[in-house]
Design a protein around this motif. Structure first.
Motif, mmCIF file in Angstrom:
data_model
loop_
_atom_site.group_PDB
_atom_site.id
_atom_site.type_symbol
_atom_site.label_atom_id
_atom_site.label_comp_id
_atom_site.label_asym_id
_atom_site.label_seq_id
_atom_site.Cartn_x
_atom_site.Cartn_y
_atom_site.Cartn_z
ATOM 1 N N GLU A 56 -121.305 -66.493 27.024
ATOM 2 C CA GLU A 56 -120.143 -65.752 26.924
ATOM 3 C C GLU A 56 -119.729 -66.007 25.620
ATOM 4 O OE1 GLU A 56 -115.828 -65.267 28.918
ATOM 5 O OE2 GLU A 56 -117.077 -67.029 29.760
ATOM 6 N N VAL A 57 -119.105 -65.104 25.034
ATOM 7 C CA VAL A 57 -118.617 -65.033 23.524
ATOM 8 C C VAL A 57 -117.119 -65.944 23.739
ATOM 9 C CG1 VAL A 57 -117.698 -64.051 21.567
ATOM 10 C CG2 VAL A 57 -119.570 -63.212 22.782
ATOM 11 N N ILE A 58 -116.958 -66.977 23.093
ATOM 12 C CA ILE A 58 -115.671 -67.738 23.168
ATOM 13 C C ILE A 58 -114.983 -67.628 21.901
ATOM 14 C CG2 ILE A 58 -116.528 -69.224 25.102
ATOM 15 C CD1 ILE A 58 -116.921 -71.567 22.987
ATOM 16 N N ASP A 59 -115.556 -67.206 20.677
ATOM 17 C CA ASP A 59 -114.767 -67.386 19.460
ATOM 18 C C ASP A 59 -115.607 -66.170 18.612
ATOM 19 O OD1 ASP A 59 -113.453 -67.671 17.222
ATOM 20 O OD2 ASP A 59 -113.530 -69.788 17.117
ATOM 21 N N ASN A 60 -114.898 -65.311 18.151
ATOM 22 C CA ASN A 60 -115.538 -64.429 17.103
ATOM 23 C C ASN A 60 -115.113 -64.103 15.738
ATOM 24 O OD1 ASN A 60 -112.968 -63.191 17.611
ATOM 25 N ND2 ASN A 60 -113.724 -61.211 17.923
ATOM 26 N N GLN A 61 -114.643 -65.401 15.259
ATOM 27 C CA GLN A 61 -114.033 -65.666 13.851
ATOM 28 C C GLN A 61 -114.378 -66.979 13.357
ATOM 29 O OE1 GLN A 61 -112.201 -63.501 12.255
ATOM 30 N NE2 GLN A 61 -112.252 -62.038 14.219
ATOM 31 N N VAL A 62 -115.590 -67.216 13.471
ATOM 32 C CA VAL A 62 -116.354 -68.467 12.981
ATOM 33 C C VAL A 62 -116.822 -68.191 11.536
ATOM 34 C CG1 VAL A 62 -117.918 -70.412 13.424
ATOM 35 C CG2 VAL A 62 -117.013 -69.214 15.390
ATOM 36 N N THR A 63 -116.299 -69.237 10.562
ATOM 37 C CA THR A 63 -116.943 -69.132 9.533
ATOM 38 C C THR A 63 -118.010 -70.098 9.157
ATOM 39 O OG1 THR A 63 -115.179 -70.733 8.312
ATOM 40 C CG2 THR A 63 -114.591 -68.353 8.624
ATOM 41 N N ASP A 64 -118.213 -69.934 7.641
ATOM 42 C CA ASP A 64 -119.341 -71.062 7.298
ATOM 43 C C ASP A 64 -118.763 -72.552 7.403
ATOM 44 O OD1 ASP A 64 -121.893 -71.970 6.297
ATOM 45 O OD2 ASP A 64 -120.898 -72.434 4.597
ATOM 46 N N LYS A 65 -117.320 -72.737 6.996
ATOM 47 C CA LYS A 65 -116.603 -73.883 7.052
ATOM 48 C C LYS A 65 -116.569 -74.801 8.450
ATOM 49 C CE LYS A 65 -113.960 -72.836 3.103
ATOM 50 N NZ LYS A 65 -112.543 -72.695 2.526
ATOM 51 N N ASN A 66 -116.445 -73.694 9.447
ATOM 52 C CA ASN A 66 -116.256 -74.615 10.821
ATOM 53 C C ASN A 66 -117.348 -74.076 11.693
ATOM 54 O OD1 ASN A 66 -115.631 -71.794 11.321
ATOM 55 N ND2 ASN A 66 -113.582 -71.987 12.158
ATOM 56 N N ARG A 67 -118.505 -73.498 11.449
ATOM 57 C CA ARG A 67 -119.563 -73.340 12.349
ATOM 58 C C ARG A 67 -120.286 -74.556 12.721
ATOM 59 N NH1 ARG A 67 -124.789 -74.016 9.996
ATOM 60 N NH2 ARG A 67 -124.972 -73.838 7.800
ATOM 61 N N LEU A 68 -121.084 -74.672 13.771
ATOM 62 C CA LEU A 68 -121.733 -75.686 14.181
ATOM 63 C C LEU A 68 -122.888 -76.114 13.078
ATOM 64 C CD1 LEU A 68 -122.118 -74.870 17.790
ATOM 65 C CD2 LEU A 68 -120.590 -76.397 16.833
ATOM 66 N N LYS A 69 -122.917 -77.525 12.776
ATOM 67 C CA LYS A 69 -123.995 -77.641 11.654
ATOM 68 C C LYS A 69 -125.400 -77.877 12.461
ATOM 69 C CE LYS A 69 -120.801 -77.624 8.699
ATOM 70 N NZ LYS A 69 -120.412 -76.364 7.951
ATOM 71 N N ASP A 70 -126.107 -76.870 12.682
ATOM 72 C CA ASP A 70 -127.384 -76.665 13.223
ATOM 73 C C ASP A 70 -128.501 -76.617 12.431
ATOM 74 O OD1 ASP A 70 -126.757 -73.948 12.293
ATOM 75 O OD2 ASP A 70 -127.115 -73.065 14.320
ATOM 76 N N LYS A 75 -136.088 -73.690 11.152
ATOM 77 C CA LYS A 75 -137.540 -74.107 10.679
ATOM 78 C C LYS A 75 -137.751 -73.299 9.439
ATOM 79 C CE LYS A 75 -138.814 -74.643 15.322
ATOM 80 N NZ LYS A 75 -139.943 -74.686 16.373
ATOM 81 N N GLU A 76 -136.617 -72.860 8.735
ATOM 82 C CA GLU A 76 -136.768 -72.323 7.390
ATOM 83 C C GLU A 76 -135.299 -72.606 6.775
ATOM 84 O OE1 GLU A 76 -135.502 -67.804 8.575
ATOM 85 O OE2 GLU A 76 -137.514 -68.036 7.930
ATOM 86 N N GLU A 77 -135.244 -72.374 5.610
ATOM 87 C CA GLU A 77 -134.019 -72.636 4.753
ATOM 88 C C GLU A 77 -132.745 -71.679 5.267
ATOM 89 O OE1 GLU A 77 -132.155 -71.979 0.329
ATOM 90 O OE2 GLU A 77 -134.324 -71.710 0.553
ATOM 91 N N VAL A 78 -131.683 -72.423 5.692
ATOM 92 C CA VAL A 78 -130.370 -71.617 6.424
ATOM 93 C C VAL A 78 -129.882 -70.642 5.127
ATOM 94 C CG1 VAL A 78 -128.226 -72.001 7.445
ATOM 95 C CG2 VAL A 78 -130.266 -73.602 7.993
ATOM 96 N N LYS A 79 -129.580 -69.458 5.780
ATOM 97 C CA LYS A 79 -129.042 -68.405 4.935
ATOM 98 C C LYS A 79 -127.713 -68.314 5.570
ATOM 99 C CE LYS A 79 -133.519 -65.855 4.060
ATOM 100 N NZ LYS A 79 -133.915 -64.859 4.126
ATOM 101 N N ILE A 80 -126.586 -68.303 4.640
ATOM 102 C CA ILE A 80 -125.234 -68.606 4.740
ATOM 103 C C ILE A 80 -124.968 -66.976 5.245
ATOM 104 C CG2 ILE A 80 -122.844 -68.975 4.075
ATOM 105 C CD1 ILE A 80 -124.572 -71.319 4.617
ATOM 106 N N SER A 81 -124.317 -66.666 6.179
ATOM 107 C CA SER A 81 -123.790 -65.292 6.556
ATOM 108 C C SER A 81 -122.651 -64.847 5.927
ATOM 109 C CB SER A 81 -123.708 -65.095 7.899
ATOM 110 O OG SER A 81 -123.317 -64.120 8.563
ATOM 111 N N LYS A 82 -122.570 -63.969 5.168
ATOM 112 C CA LYS A 82 -121.322 -62.993 4.535
ATOM 113 C C LYS A 82 -120.364 -62.635 5.433
ATOM 114 C CE LYS A 82 -123.710 -62.463 0.039
ATOM 115 N NZ LYS A 82 -124.106 -61.334 -0.905
ATOM 116 N N THR A 83 -120.939 -62.162 6.898
ATOM 117 C CA THR A 83 -120.100 -61.669 7.659
ATOM 118 C C THR A 83 -119.545 -62.556 8.857
ATOM 119 O OG1 THR A 83 -122.229 -61.418 9.077
ATOM 120 C CG2 THR A 83 -121.350 -59.297 7.612
ATOM 121 N N GLY A 84 -119.900 -63.961 8.685
ATOM 122 C CA GLY A 84 -119.375 -64.787 9.525
ATOM 123 C C GLY A 84 -120.213 -64.938 10.917
ATOM 124 N N TYR A 85 -119.747 -65.648 11.804
ATOM 125 C CA TYR A 85 -120.418 -65.854 13.027
ATOM 126 C C TYR A 85 -119.520 -65.867 14.211
ATOM 127 C CZ TYR A 85 -123.379 -68.421 9.583
ATOM 128 O OH TYR A 85 -124.060 -68.774 8.432
#
Length: 253
Positions: A56-70, A75-85
């Protein structure tokens, strides 16, 4: 509420590991117009090729600053999403079933290259599969079936209905149709506040009294949310249960 399905390639991202690490939560790149409360099914591509999780979606305004550090699960280089998470909370994991062939046979039209809305045909099949699977694994048949028995001389007549008392079936109908009356759109929560929250009556489009044998109830096609007034009016005439459209026509007069 919208139901989505999206692919995850375990060769690139270990979603199972991320869910374990972050207390059953995971962040997903926001490429779709998704809302809090939406349901998202993860399809595991390349390996098992089946649906492995419902979230279930619990938040639709996650940014790179507060995203889960996963990063450790990529298994490849993490690409920062410009559209958020958007962040999701796990509802259940599936150990089997709903594989690629099953999805295609039940209404999947695409190759699942990216997240997409689930069409009504496929959603009906998925919810029905979940109900059958959950009931089979977690509940005894005595909890699911009500027997009404009456003796007529030496002959014993009976009829059964299955799932009617199952709260999961009621909830599946609410998840799909919502909490507003299908006829007059009355909503108990909006009118009465906290005391009316999550309340609605559920109407069987086919009366249980007409069952002559065990029948399976589909929460999308067979169950409809109604307010108390509309529900009473639909059953007002003995032997004549009105349809939803017939009651709507009466309301328009």
């Amino acid at each position: 509420m919208t139901y989505w399905i999206g692919p995850c390639n375990p060769n690139y991202y270990d979603v199972r590991g991320a869910l374990d690490q972050f207390d059953n939560e995971v962040d997903w790149t926001k490429r779709i117009s998704i809302e809090i409360g939406d349901i998202f099914y993860i399809y595991e591509s390349k390996t098992s090729k089946r649906i492995i999780a419902k979230l279930e979606v619990i938040d639709n305004q996650v940014t790179d600053k507060n995203r889960l550090k996963d990063d450790m699960f990529w298994k490849e280089e993490v690409k920062i999403s410009k559209t958020g998470y958007f962040r999701m909370k796990l509802i259940t994991m599936f150990d089997e079933g709903m594989d690629r062939a099953w999805l295609k046979n039940n209404g999947l039209k695409s190759y699942l290259q990216s997240p997409e809305r689930i069409n009504s045909e496929l959603l009906t099949a998925i919810l029905s599969w979940e109900l059958d699977n959950d009931i089979k694994n977690n509940e005894s048949s005595s909890d699911l079936t009500t027997l009404l028995i009456d003796k007529e001389g030496k002959r014993i007549g009976y009829y059964t209905y299955r799932y009617e008392r199952n709260s999961k079936l009621r909830q599946a109908a609410i998840n799909y149709h919502g909490l507003s009356c299908a006829c007059c759109e009355f909503n108990f929560g909006q009118t009465y506040g906290e005391i009316g929250k999550d309340f609605i009556e559920i109407h069987h489009t086919k009366p249980i009294s007409s069952f002559t044998d065990e029948e399976i109830v589909n929460p999308i096609t067979d169950l409809i949310p109604l307010c108390s007034n509309c529900h009473r009016m639909i059953h007002r005439r003995k032997g004549k249960v009105l349809t939803i459209d017939e009651l709507k026509n009466l309301l328009r007069k």
